[in-house]
Design an enzyme around this catalytic site. Structure first.
Site, mmCIF file in Angstrom:
data_model
loop_
_atom_site.group_PDB
_atom_site.id
_atom_site.type_symbol
_atom_site.label_atom_id
_atom_site.label_comp_id
_atom_site.label_asym_id
_atom_site.label_seq_id
_atom_site.Cartn_x
_atom_site.Cartn_y
_atom_site.Cartn_z
ATOM 1 N N GLU A 187 5.169 2.664 8.363
ATOM 2 C CA GLU A 187 4.947 1.378 9.041
ATOM 3 C C GLU A 187 6.223 0.916 9.751
ATOM 4 O O GLU A 187 6.168 0.372 10.856
ATOM 5 C CB GLU A 187 4.499 0.319 8.024
ATOM 6 C CG GLU A 187 3.103 0.587 7.475
ATOM 7 C CD GLU A 187 2.719 -0.314 6.316
ATOM 8 O OE1 GLU A 187 1.524 -0.474 6.080
ATOM 9 O OE2 GLU A 187 3.618 -0.855 5.642
ATOM 10 N N LYS B 211 0.217 -15.341 2.493
ATOM 11 C CA LYS B 211 1.360 -14.448 2.693
ATOM 12 C C LYS B 211 2.682 -15.169 3.012
ATOM 13 O O LYS B 211 3.749 -14.698 2.598
ATOM 14 C CB LYS B 211 1.046 -13.410 3.774
ATOM 15 C CG LYS B 211 -0.171 -12.538 3.451
ATOM 16 C CD LYS B 211 0.015 -11.773 2.163
ATOM 17 C CE LYS B 211 -1.162 -10.911 1.769
ATOM 18 N NZ LYS B 211 -1.456 -9.810 2.635
ATOM 19 N N GLY C 19 0.823 -1.217 0.000
ATOM 20 C CA GLY C 19 0.000 0.000 0.000
ATOM 21 C C GLY C 19 0.852 1.259 0.000
ATOM 22 O O GLY C 19 0.329 2.367 0.168
HETATM 23 C C1 5RP Z 1 0.829 -1.465 3.241
HETATM 24 C C2 5RP Z 1 1.301 -2.802 3.703
HETATM 25 C C3 5RP Z 1 0.248 -3.810 3.993
HETATM 26 O O1 5RP Z 1 0.350 -4.184 5.333
HETATM 27 C C4 5RP Z 1 0.447 -4.993 3.083
HETATM 28 O O2 5RP Z 1 0.417 -4.544 1.740
HETATM 29 C C5 5RP Z 1 -0.635 -6.048 3.307
HETATM 30 O O3 5RP Z 1 -1.870 -5.547 2.888
HETATM 31 P P1 5RP Z 1 -3.207 -6.376 3.029
HETATM 32 O O4 5RP Z 1 -3.500 -6.523 4.487
HETATM 33 O O5 5RP Z 1 -4.232 -5.526 2.319
HETATM 34 O O6 5RP Z 1 -3.019 -7.717 2.346
HETATM 35 O O7 5RP Z 1 2.464 -3.079 3.860
HETATM 36 O O8 5RP Z 1 1.894 -0.619 2.927
#
Ligand code: 5RP
Length: 215
Positions: free
Chosen positions: A105, A123, A99
């Site tokens: 983060e 994941k 994202g």
């Molecule tokens: C945003 C992130 C999210 O935590 C990662 O992309 C996972 O996203 P999702 O929970 O929608 O699968 O790192 O920068």
């Protein structure tokens, strides 16, 4: 066999993480769809909390749910940060930043006494691979991109801190070596490789079960 219901798995992992939160905590809120489920579960607990958000999207969702969000200023540490991930290696290395919020983060994860990752069963991977998200300084961005090659810009809006979001597209190999190389690249603000030393617990939902693992 039916494919896993990933949205349901994200919700289960997020609900398990919400149970780790205690009244009075100072919390870091990650970004993404799994965190979206976490916010709902957290709000449902009705605890007295102070939260910092890692993106405008998370901040808006948290406020909408009645959570108390404040700027990450004048706060030196967090009790707990909860966030999703794009890839989780067996060693505990993560790729984050799908994202584009990985810079904030990482700041929140590093500031937290405990950093908990929540994820669906798609994941975990055997080995990390591209893309690895990067945030670049707008100044000289083409030159930075060239020194990172292979890499490309995402063409998405700038980060809330004015950074340009892109992805490194080469092989990951040893994540520690790549993290060091990316971090040493002039113009790179932050990359999406999170080392196991940042991660305290990983909650992965698989069907109806939530697996807990410590890197
Ligand atoms: C945003 C992130 C999210 O935590 C990662 O992309 C996972 O996203 P999702 O929970 O929608 O699968 O790192 O920068």
């Amino acid at each position: 066999m039916a494919p896993p219901d990933l949205e349901q798995e994200k919700r289960l992992a997020a609900e398990a993480a919400a149970e780790l939160v205690e009244d009075g905590m100072l919390l870091g809120l990650g970004t993404g769809s799994t965190v979206g489920h976490f916010l709902v579960a957290l709000a449902g607990r009705g605890l007295r909390l102070r939260c910092v958000a890692t993106s405008p999207r998370t901040e808006a969702a948290a406020l909408e749910l009645g959570l108390a969000v404040e700027p990450f200023a004048g706060i030196e540490r967090l009790d707990l940060a909860v966030d999703g991930a794009d890839q989780i290696a067996p060693s505990g290395w993560l790729v984050k930043g799908g994202g584009g919020a990985h810079t904030r983060e990482k700041v929140a994860a590093a500031a937290a006494d405990r950093f908990v990752v929540v994820a669906s069963s798609d994941k975990p991977v055997d080995a990390l691979g591209p893309p690895v998200p990067v945030e670049l300084l707008a100044y000289g961005v083409e030159a930075t991109l060239r020194s990172l090659a292979p890499a490309e810009l995402r063409g998405v809006p700038a980060s809330p801190d004015g950074g340009v979001i892109g992805d490194y597209l080469g092989p990951v190999g040893d994540p520690g070596e790549l993290a060091a190389r990316l971090a040493a690249t002039a113009g790179l603000v932050e990359h999406g490789l999170f080392g196991p030393e940042l991660v305290d617990e990983i909650l992965v939902a698989r069907g109806d079960l939530v697996e807990r693992r410590r890197p």
